[in-house]
Design a protein around this motif. Structure first.
Motif, PDB file in Angstrom:
ATOM      1  N   SER A 125       0.839  -1.195   0.000  1.00  0.00           N
ATOM      2  CA  SER A 125       0.000   0.000   0.000  1.00  0.00           C
ATOM      3  C   SER A 125       0.875   1.247   0.000  1.00  0.00           C
ATOM      4  N   SER A 129      -5.225   9.965   0.472  1.00  0.00           N
ATOM      5  CA  SER A 129      -5.436   8.983  -0.598  1.00  0.00           C
ATOM      6  C   SER A 129      -4.630   7.732  -0.300  1.00  0.00           C
ATOM      7  N   ARG A 130      -5.179   6.603  -0.719  1.00  0.00           N
ATOM      8  CA  ARG A 130      -4.522   5.317  -0.476  1.00  0.00           C
ATOM      9  C   ARG A 130      -4.708   4.411  -1.682  1.00  0.00           C
ATOM     10  N   TYR A 131      -3.624   3.819  -2.121  1.00  0.00           N
ATOM     11  CA  TYR A 131      -3.674   2.757  -3.124  1.00  0.00           C
ATOM     12  C   TYR A 131      -3.136   1.502  -2.482  1.00  0.00           C
ATOM     13  N   GLU A 168      -6.938  -4.789  -6.383  1.00  0.00           N
ATOM     14  CA  GLU A 168      -6.473  -3.412  -6.239  1.00  0.00           C
ATOM     15  C   GLU A 168      -7.595  -2.522  -5.697  1.00  0.00           C
ATOM     16  N   HIS A 169      -7.194  -1.547  -4.861  1.00  0.00           N
ATOM     17  CA  HIS A 169      -8.153  -0.609  -4.289  1.00  0.00           C
ATOM     18  C   HIS A 169      -7.618   0.809  -4.368  1.00  0.00           C
ATOM     19  N   TRP A 170      -8.524   1.734  -4.668  1.00  0.00           N
ATOM     20  CA  TRP A 170      -8.229   3.165  -4.655  1.00  0.00           C
ATOM     21  C   TRP A 170      -9.207   3.827  -3.699  1.00  0.00           C
ATOM     22  N   TYR A 171      -8.677   4.632  -2.786  1.00  0.00           N
ATOM     23  CA  TYR A 171      -9.536   5.292  -1.799  1.00  0.00           C
ATOM     24  C   TYR A 171      -9.038   6.712  -1.581  1.00  0.00           C
ATOM     25  N   ASN A 172      -9.974   7.656  -1.460  1.00  0.00           N
ATOM     26  CA  ASN A 172      -9.596   9.051  -1.240  1.00  0.00           C
ATOM     27  C   ASN A 172     -10.629   9.732  -0.341  1.00  0.00           C
ATOM     28  N   TYR A 190     -14.108   5.896  -3.924  1.00  0.00           N
ATOM     29  CA  TYR A 190     -13.324   4.659  -3.971  1.00  0.00           C
ATOM     30  C   TYR A 190     -13.769   3.783  -5.136  1.00  0.00           C
ATOM     31  N   ASN A 204     -16.279   6.187  -9.792  1.00  0.00           N
ATOM     32  CA  ASN A 204     -16.061   5.982  -8.358  1.00  0.00           C
ATOM     33  C   ASN A 204     -17.372   6.072  -7.590  1.00  0.00           C
TER      34      ASN A 204
END
Length: 541
Positions: free
Chosen positions: A228, A263-265, A288-292, A332, A365
């Motif tokens: 991450s 933000s996190r990948y 895979e995850h994208w979060y903001n 996300y 998203n």
């Protein structure tokens, strides 16, 4: 899996909009506070609430600005290095991230009222400070010994009450109708993504009494890896007015404006296996995850400093911080790719590939607006000076994070938010913070400093992340952090109106990381070591 929360979740969340998916682990990074500010403040461990006379005290004890008798302008830069280590089932993985940071800029305008009046000074101040720096990389890997996130996916699918037919209809949708799976209220997206990539299977069985039951099952885990990267921070803009009464009583008021950018990948994957009549089957996947999260907030801080004995250098301080009222937006998406074996009609093993992407399936998203109210903070401090050569500071702060509250975008605690607030109350607890600091002047121009901080753990020992079976969230990972220890040293130089300060600060924190919730899954022992070098340049006039 642990299910005490899930029973509540099914009862309350199933009737709420599945898109609202904030969790305890999304809001805790926003609520934490790192030791940061001017190099002098950091070098003394931030223990300056009663001593005052530093711009950064505008955000801890606003009365500290009342100590000023001259104007001040300061700016601070830092170099940050974060070393992270994860140890899982005998395998240790390290990662790091380094970068420069603009940490602080502020000023104090000191306005003298008079020498013979009770009110001696009315001071005004402004300070920008980076409260949190989220820039970090973390990695773990190791043998799963049969455990697998796919089992959690199957468990979530079973908890949703899905039938064999409804599950088969969902996973059989063609690619051009994939959006229908993501719009189906019957299934959480973890079930959708696991089912459509061959990681969750279903079987219809008949019991001895003739009842038909649906069994959902995943694979056996062989090896797993996780990586991450987080970015962003919480920036604070403090506006202050403070008063000096008879050079013994100091009062201060600070209004703080907050800016959040987080933000996190992350990517998690497993190698899998399963026994069959045709031999051992294999599979692997990458999730895979994208979060903001971004938004803004505001709070008010009140402070008081008193010299209890007129001719004594002892100072006592007290400050209270209202909750910070945040208005936040989260977004996300996720993508899951897999390869897996199946046994065909001729009892031969065939290899398949599959991919599903929530961004494409949903049409972008998922975006949610919500409100967060952080807890009250209470701060008491003491300062003592020995002539003009030594300053000693001590400070204690308390905040009960179990009292934090979530509300929907309209400012109401609906059933979903009430459930999340019950999780906050269950998983978080009060944090005790101790700050100690010392400054000594070797000669009038040069000073040396040292400080220490201790902050107790925010999470209860048995806290965990449980997703509703109906949620659109699919990032199952979480970490329970323990106490933080921070050590700092510093140097200061003064020449006429100009000053330059440097500080080195080192903090260390351990955590238990889990890629998903399962009582049988051992924790990844996680350790973060953060080093920072700060430089402050300023002018007093």
């Amino acid at each position: 899996m642990r299910t005490n929360k899930l029973i509540v979740a099914i009862g309350a969340m199933a009737v709420s909009a599945g898109l609202r998916a904030q969790t305890v682990y999304d809001i805790t990074p926003i609520m934490t506070n790192e030791l940061n500010g001017t190099a002098r403040f950091v070098g003394m461990g931030g223990a300056m609430g009663a001593l005052g006379g530093d711009i950064t005290t505008i955000g801890t004890n606003p009365a500290g600005i009342g100590i000023y008798r001259s104007n001040d302008v300061a700016v601070s830069l830092s170099y940050n290095d974060i070393q992270s280590k994860g140890s899982f089932n005998g395998t240790t993985t390290k990662d790091s991230r380094s970068r420069l940071s603009f940490d602080q800029i502020g000023f104090v305008y000191s306005n003298k009222v008079g020498n013979n009046t009770s009110l001696r000074f009315v001071n005004f101040g402004f300070n920008y400070r980076k409260q949190n720096n989220f820039n970090k990389r973390f990695a773990m890997q190791g043998n799963m010994e049969g455990a697998s996130q796919t089992g959690y996916m199957a468990y979530q699918t079973a908890q949703s009450g899905a039938t064999f037919d409804s599950f088969m209809d969902m996973i059989s949708l063609p690619a051009n109708e994939e959006y229908k799976a993501y719009e189906n209220d019957r299934f959480g997206w973890l079930s959708v993504m696991g089912g459509r990539t061959g990681l969750v299977d279903a079987a219809e069985v008949t019991t001895d009494d003739g009842t038909k039951e649906t069994w959902f099952y995943g694979w056996d885990g062989d090896y797993a890896s996780y990586r991450s990267e987080t970015k962003g921070g919480v920036n604070v803009y403090d506006f202050n007015v403070s008063f000096n009464v008879e050079d013994r009583f100091y009062f201060g008021l600070t209004i703080g404006a907050y800016d959040v950018d987080y933000s996190r990948y992350s990517v998690y994957g497993e190698d899998l296996y399963r026994e069959s009549d045709a031999g051992e089957l294999g599979a692997s996947y990458s999730f895979e995850h994208w979060y903001n999260t971004d938004g803004s907030g505001v709070d008010v801080k009140l402070g008081f400093i008193v010299r209890p004995f007129e001719y004594s250098p002892l100072r006592l301080g007290f400050a209270v911080h209202t909750p910070t009222w945040y208005s936040l937006t989260e977004s996300y998406s996720a993508r899951l790719r897999s390869e897996y074996d199946l046994v065909n009609a001729d009892n031969q093993i065939e290899r398949y590939n599959a991919e599903t992407d929530s961004y494409d399936g949903w049409g972008g998203n998922v975006v949610n607006d919500y409100e967060l109210t952080t807890p009250w903070k209470f701060n008491v401090s003491a300062g003592y000076t020995v002539g003009t050569s030594v300053a000693l500071g001590a400070e204690y702060e308390y905040a009960d994070y179990s009292s934090a509250k979530l509300k929907n975008a309209d400012g109401y605690e609906d059933s979903y938010m009430a459930t999340q607030n019950s999780f906050i109350k269950e998983d978080l607890k009060g944090v005790h913070t101790l700050r100690l600091g010392v400054e000594a002047k070797l000669v009038p121009e040069f000073s040396v400093r040292a400080g220490y901080n201790f902050s107790s753990a925010m999470y209860n020992k048995n806290a965990y992340k449980e997703l509703s079976p109906y949620t659109t969230r699919t990032d199952t990972q979480y970490a329970n952090s323990f106490a933080t220890n921070t050590f700092s040293v510093g140097l200061g130089y003064r020449l006429n109106n100009f000053y330059a300060d440097m500080a080195y600060v080192y903090s260390t924190q351990k955590s238990d990381f889990y890629s998903y919730d399962d009582a049988s899954l051992p924790a990844t022992k996680m350790k973060d070591d953060k080093s920072r070098v700060l430089l402050t340049l300023g002018v007093r006039f």
